[in-house]
Design a protein around this motif. Structure first.
Motif, PDB file in Angstrom:
ATOM      1  N   LYS A  77       3.156  -1.606  -4.643  1.00  0.00           N
ATOM      2  CA  LYS A  77       2.132  -2.379  -3.940  1.00  0.00           C
ATOM      3  C   LYS A  77       2.805  -2.913  -2.687  1.00  0.00           C
ATOM      4  N   SER A  78       2.068  -2.972  -1.602  1.00  0.00           N
ATOM      5  CA  SER A  78       2.656  -3.323  -0.310  1.00  0.00           C
ATOM      6  C   SER A  78       3.251  -4.726  -0.272  1.00  0.00           C
TER       7      SER A  78
ATOM      8  N   TYR B 242       3.902   5.703  -3.076  1.00  0.00           N
ATOM      9  CA  TYR B 242       2.451   5.553  -3.069  1.00  0.00           C
ATOM     10  C   TYR B 242       2.121   4.078  -3.277  1.00  0.00           C
ATOM     11  N   GLU B 243       1.514   3.475  -2.267  1.00  0.00           N
ATOM     12  CA  GLU B 243       1.103   2.081  -2.382  1.00  0.00           C
ATOM     13  C   GLU B 243      -0.293   2.051  -2.991  1.00  0.00           C
TER      14      GLU B 243
ATOM     15  N   ASP C 298      -2.161  -0.313  -3.873  1.00  0.00           N
ATOM     16  CA  ASP C 298      -3.124  -1.291  -3.361  1.00  0.00           C
ATOM     17  C   ASP C 298      -3.803  -0.798  -2.085  1.00  0.00           C
ATOM     18  N   GLN C 299      -3.340   0.320  -1.538  1.00  0.00           N
ATOM     19  CA  GLN C 299      -3.949   0.919  -0.356  1.00  0.00           C
ATOM     20  C   GLN C 299      -4.825   2.124  -0.711  1.00  0.00           C
ATOM     21  N   ASP C 300      -4.867   2.446  -2.000  1.00  0.00           N
ATOM     22  CA  ASP C 300      -5.617   3.614  -2.465  1.00  0.00           C
ATOM     23  C   ASP C 300      -6.946   3.157  -3.057  1.00  0.00           C
TER      24      ASP C 300
END
Length: 101
Positions: free
Chosen positions: A18-19, A41-42, A44-46
């Motif tokens: 998560k970022s 792979y973040e 929270d951006q997906d």
């Protein structure tokens, strides 16, 4: 869970993060210092991040991020990665994925 497994097996070292997670950042830096460039792979951006987080928990992650996969296999989160590193078990697993300098 299918998306998580597909993404985790596409590259040698994959980290779901998560970022805003400082432990995710620390694990990522550790891999970079070990000359490994993980795919990050973040979640929270997906748009499917919530489902991915639930899938990671079902797979056995105590905390959903960071979730580290090496060679398509779940290694674990920060505690597992750091324990493996301190015991000398992490570097041999990473050998095939280390950048040549």
């Amino acid at each position: 869970m299918d998306k998580v497994m597909r993404l985790a097996s596409e590259k040698g070292v994959v980290i779901f993060t998560k970022s805003s997670c400082c432990l995710c950042y620390a694990v990522n830096i550790l891999f970079q210092e070990l000359r490994v460039n993980p795919v990050v792979y973040e979640i929270d951006q997906d748009p499917e991040g919530r489902e991915m987080e639930k899938a990671l928990m079902r797979m056995g992650c105590n905390t959903p991020v960071p979730a580290v996969f090496i060679g398509g296999q779940l290694v674990g989160s920060t505690n597992e990665v750091m324990s493996m590193h301190l015991s000398g078990k992490l570097i041999p697993m990473l050998k095939p994925y280390q950048a040549m300098c």
